[in-house]
Design a protein around this motif. Structure first.
Motif, PDB file in Angstrom:
ATOM      1  N   LEU A  14       0.836  -1.320  -0.065  1.00 32.75           N
ATOM      2  CA  LEU A  14       0.063  -0.040  -0.183  1.00 32.75           C
ATOM      3  C   LEU A  14       0.639   1.359  -0.052  1.00 32.75           C
ATOM      4  O   LEU A  14       0.495   2.429  -0.478  1.00 32.75           O
ATOM      5  CB  LEU A  14      -0.867  -0.027   1.072  1.00 32.75           C
ATOM      6  CG  LEU A  14      -2.024  -1.005   1.184  1.00 32.75           C
ATOM      7  CD1 LEU A  14      -2.865  -0.936   2.582  1.00 32.75           C
ATOM      8  CD2 LEU A  14      -3.213  -0.774  -0.031  1.00 32.75           C
ATOM      9  N   ASP A  15       1.926   1.273   0.885  1.00 28.83           N
ATOM     10  CA  ASP A  15       2.691   2.484   0.755  1.00 28.83           C
ATOM     11  C   ASP A  15       4.101   2.544   0.240  1.00 28.83           C
ATOM     12  O   ASP A  15       4.686   3.859   0.053  1.00 28.83           O
ATOM     13  CB  ASP A  15       2.898   2.693   2.482  1.00 28.83           C
ATOM     14  CG  ASP A  15       1.653   3.161   3.008  1.00 28.83           C
ATOM     15  OD1 ASP A  15       0.674   3.462   2.353  1.00 28.83           O
ATOM     16  OD2 ASP A  15       1.796   3.162   4.305  1.00 28.83           O
ATOM     17  N   SER A  16       4.565   1.418  -0.128  1.00 27.06           N
ATOM     18  CA  SER A  16       6.166   1.602  -0.692  1.00 27.06           C
ATOM     19  C   SER A  16       6.579   0.533  -1.581  1.00 27.06           C
ATOM     20  O   SER A  16       7.761   0.166  -1.838  1.00 27.06           O
ATOM     21  CB  SER A  16       7.072   1.701   0.636  1.00 27.06           C
ATOM     22  OG  SER A  16       7.188   0.680   1.259  1.00 27.06           O
ATOM     23  N   ILE A  17       5.709  -0.171  -2.158  1.00 23.88           N
ATOM     24  CA  ILE A  17       6.245  -1.312  -3.116  1.00 23.88           C
ATOM     25  C   ILE A  17       6.970  -0.896  -4.275  1.00 23.88           C
ATOM     26  O   ILE A  17       7.785  -1.412  -4.806  1.00 23.88           O
ATOM     27  CB  ILE A  17       4.971  -2.085  -3.770  1.00 23.88           C
ATOM     28  CG1 ILE A  17       5.389  -3.476  -4.146  1.00 23.88           C
ATOM     29  CG2 ILE A  17       3.995  -1.333  -4.523  1.00 23.88           C
ATOM     30  CD1 ILE A  17       4.285  -4.404  -4.283  1.00 23.88           C
ATOM     31  N   PHE A  18       6.816   0.386  -4.959  1.00 21.71           N
ATOM     32  CA  PHE A  18       7.519   0.843  -5.997  1.00 21.71           C
ATOM     33  C   PHE A  18       8.532   1.911  -5.866  1.00 21.71           C
ATOM     34  O   PHE A  18       8.151   2.907  -4.642  1.00 21.71           O
ATOM     35  CB  PHE A  18       6.472   1.505  -7.086  1.00 21.71           C
ATOM     36  CG  PHE A  18       5.393   0.452  -7.516  1.00 21.71           C
ATOM     37  CD1 PHE A  18       5.758  -0.758  -8.307  1.00 21.71           C
ATOM     38  CD2 PHE A  18       4.083   0.813  -7.277  1.00 21.71           C
ATOM     39  CE1 PHE A  18       4.565  -1.534  -8.587  1.00 21.71           C
ATOM     40  CE2 PHE A  18       3.243  -0.318  -7.543  1.00 21.71           C
ATOM     41  CZ  PHE A  18       3.388  -1.284  -8.317  1.00 21.71           C
ATOM     42  N   ARG A  19       9.594   2.033  -6.573  1.00 25.88           N
ATOM     43  CA  ARG A  19      10.464   3.299  -6.261  1.00 25.88           C
ATOM     44  C   ARG A  19      10.294   3.755  -7.583  1.00 25.88           C
ATOM     45  O   ARG A  19      10.263   3.537  -8.586  1.00 25.88           O
ATOM     46  CB  ARG A  19      12.013   2.644  -6.361  1.00 25.88           C
ATOM     47  CG  ARG A  19      12.996   3.773  -5.842  1.00 25.88           C
ATOM     48  CD  ARG A  19      14.377   3.451  -5.564  1.00 25.88           C
ATOM     49  NE  ARG A  19      14.756   2.512  -6.649  1.00 25.88           N
ATOM     50  CZ  ARG A  19      15.377   2.920  -7.760  1.00 25.88           C
ATOM     51  NH1 ARG A  19      15.290   4.381  -7.875  1.00 25.88           N
ATOM     52  NH2 ARG A  19      15.856   2.072  -8.737  1.00 25.88           N
ATOM     53  N   ILE A  20      10.278   5.304  -7.395  1.00 29.91           N
ATOM     54  CA  ILE A  20      10.120   6.192  -8.487  1.00 29.91           C
ATOM     55  C   ILE A  20      11.645   6.145  -9.028  1.00 29.91           C
ATOM     56  O   ILE A  20      12.401   6.795  -8.333  1.00 29.91           O
ATOM     57  CB  ILE A  20       9.747   7.752  -7.917  1.00 29.91           C
ATOM     58  CG1 ILE A  20       8.402   7.572  -7.541  1.00 29.91           C
ATOM     59  CG2 ILE A  20       9.801   8.709  -9.098  1.00 29.91           C
ATOM     60  CD1 ILE A  20       7.723   8.788  -6.952  1.00 29.91           C
ATOM     61  N   PRO A  21      11.874   5.891 -10.439  1.00 28.95           N
ATOM     62  CA  PRO A  21      13.090   5.697 -11.131  1.00 28.95           C
ATOM     63  C   PRO A  21      13.921   7.151 -10.790  1.00 28.95           C
ATOM     64  O   PRO A  21      13.377   8.115 -10.928  1.00 28.95           O
ATOM     65  CB  PRO A  21      12.723   5.474 -12.444  1.00 28.95           C
ATOM     66  CG  PRO A  21      11.268   4.972 -12.568  1.00 28.95           C
ATOM     67  CD  PRO A  21      10.692   5.609 -11.249  1.00 28.95           C
ATOM     68  N   GLY A  28       3.289   3.586  -3.191  1.00 35.75           N
ATOM     69  CA  GLY A  28       2.480   2.173  -3.125  1.00 35.75           C
ATOM     70  C   GLY A  28       1.182   2.365  -3.860  1.00 35.75           C
ATOM     71  O   GLY A  28       0.824   3.253  -4.372  1.00 35.75           O
ATOM     72  N   PHE A  29       0.356   1.533  -3.742  1.00 37.57           N
ATOM     73  CA  PHE A  29      -0.989   1.314  -4.407  1.00 37.57           C
ATOM     74  C   PHE A  29      -1.767   2.540  -3.588  1.00 37.57           C
ATOM     75  O   PHE A  29      -2.799   3.103  -4.227  1.00 37.57           O
ATOM     76  CB  PHE A  29      -1.582  -0.084  -4.080  1.00 37.57           C
ATOM     77  CG  PHE A  29      -1.003  -0.977  -5.073  1.00 37.57           C
ATOM     78  CD1 PHE A  29      -0.837  -0.746  -6.665  1.00 37.57           C
ATOM     79  CD2 PHE A  29      -0.165  -2.077  -4.811  1.00 37.57           C
ATOM     80  CE1 PHE A  29      -0.164  -1.677  -7.517  1.00 37.57           C
ATOM     81  CE2 PHE A  29       0.408  -2.901  -5.467  1.00 37.57           C
ATOM     82  CZ  PHE A  29       0.334  -2.607  -6.626  1.00 37.57           C
ATOM     83  N   ASP A  89       0.314  11.245   0.808  1.00 34.39           N
ATOM     84  CA  ASP A  89       0.603   9.847   0.923  1.00 34.39           C
ATOM     85  C   ASP A  89       1.832   9.431   0.747  1.00 34.39           C
ATOM     86  O   ASP A  89       2.320   8.483   1.462  1.00 34.39           O
ATOM     87  CB  ASP A  89      -0.408   9.181  -0.029  1.00 34.39           C
ATOM     88  CG  ASP A  89      -1.882   9.140   0.292  1.00 34.39           C
ATOM     89  OD1 ASP A  89      -2.265   9.296   1.427  1.00 34.39           O
ATOM     90  OD2 ASP A  89      -2.896   8.964  -0.676  1.00 34.39           O
ATOM     91  N   ILE A  90       2.572   9.951  -0.264  1.00 36.14           N
ATOM     92  CA  ILE A  90       3.965   9.432  -0.535  1.00 36.14           C
ATOM     93  C   ILE A  90       4.668   9.546   0.959  1.00 36.14           C
ATOM     94  O   ILE A  90       5.755   8.872   1.119  1.00 36.14           O
ATOM     95  CB  ILE A  90       4.641  10.283  -1.584  1.00 36.14           C
ATOM     96  CG1 ILE A  90       3.732   9.731  -2.948  1.00 36.14           C
ATOM     97  CG2 ILE A  90       6.151  10.052  -1.725  1.00 36.14           C
ATOM     98  CD1 ILE A  90       4.082  10.640  -4.221  1.00 36.14           C
ATOM     99  N   GLY A  91       4.695  10.730   1.454  1.00 33.13           N
ATOM    100  CA  GLY A  91       5.301  10.963   2.608  1.00 33.13           C
ATOM    101  C   GLY A  91       4.870  10.582   3.999  1.00 33.13           C
ATOM    102  O   GLY A  91       5.525  10.092   4.820  1.00 33.13           O
ATOM    103  N   PHE A  92       3.629  10.602   4.053  1.00 35.06           N
ATOM    104  CA  PHE A  92       3.158   9.999   5.520  1.00 35.06           C
ATOM    105  C   PHE A  92       2.801   8.695   5.719  1.00 35.06           C
ATOM    106  O   PHE A  92       3.266   8.243   6.716  1.00 35.06           O
ATOM    107  CB  PHE A  92       1.724  10.433   5.666  1.00 35.06           C
ATOM    108  CG  PHE A  92       0.800  10.480   6.943  1.00 35.06           C
ATOM    109  CD1 PHE A  92       1.512  11.158   8.101  1.00 35.06           C
ATOM    110  CD2 PHE A  92      -0.182   9.819   6.948  1.00 35.06           C
ATOM    111  CE1 PHE A  92       0.896  11.148   9.457  1.00 35.06           C
ATOM    112  CE2 PHE A  92      -0.719   9.668   8.259  1.00 35.06           C
ATOM    113  CZ  PHE A  92      -0.422  10.127   9.185  1.00 35.06           C
TER     114      PHE A  92
END
Length: 110
Positions: A14-21, A28-29, A89-92
């Protein structure tokens, strides 16, 4: 411990599955769903509420559960603001915070 591991994996998704290239920023989702006004934020609240419910079932005291509910509420309220909410959401990362509250509680158990 399998129940906790499922919650931990869910919070990661939900919060951190992907890294922004090209960055160290993880999303996350929840952040992605937040891009869809109203529907996305509502959909992201369901698994967040499940984390709180499971935490209670695992013996999390009421005062710690209230902190989790506060995290979900803040995420939902601020997350409902178009674009700004997704950036928030990205930070919290409310779900990772809530699983960490549960982790600290379980680590203190005999």
């Amino acid at each position: 411990m399998a129940r906790f591991q499922r919650l931990d994996r869910l919070s990661q998704r939900l919060d951190s599955i992907f890294r922004i290239p090209g960055t160290r920023i993880r999303i996350g989702f929840d952040s992605i769903a937040g891009l869809l006004p109203v529907i996305g934020d509502a959909a992201a609240t369901v698994p967040a509420a499940w984390i709180v419910l499971e935490s209670r079932r695992m013996g999390l005291p009421r005062h710690k559960m209230m902190r989790q509910i506060g995290n979900v509420a803040i995420d939902g309220i601020v997350g409902s603001i178009p674009l700004l909410g997704s950036l928030f959401d990205i930070g919290f990362k409310a779900n990772l915070r809530n699983v960490e509250i549960l982790r600290r509680h379980l680590d203190r158990q005999p």
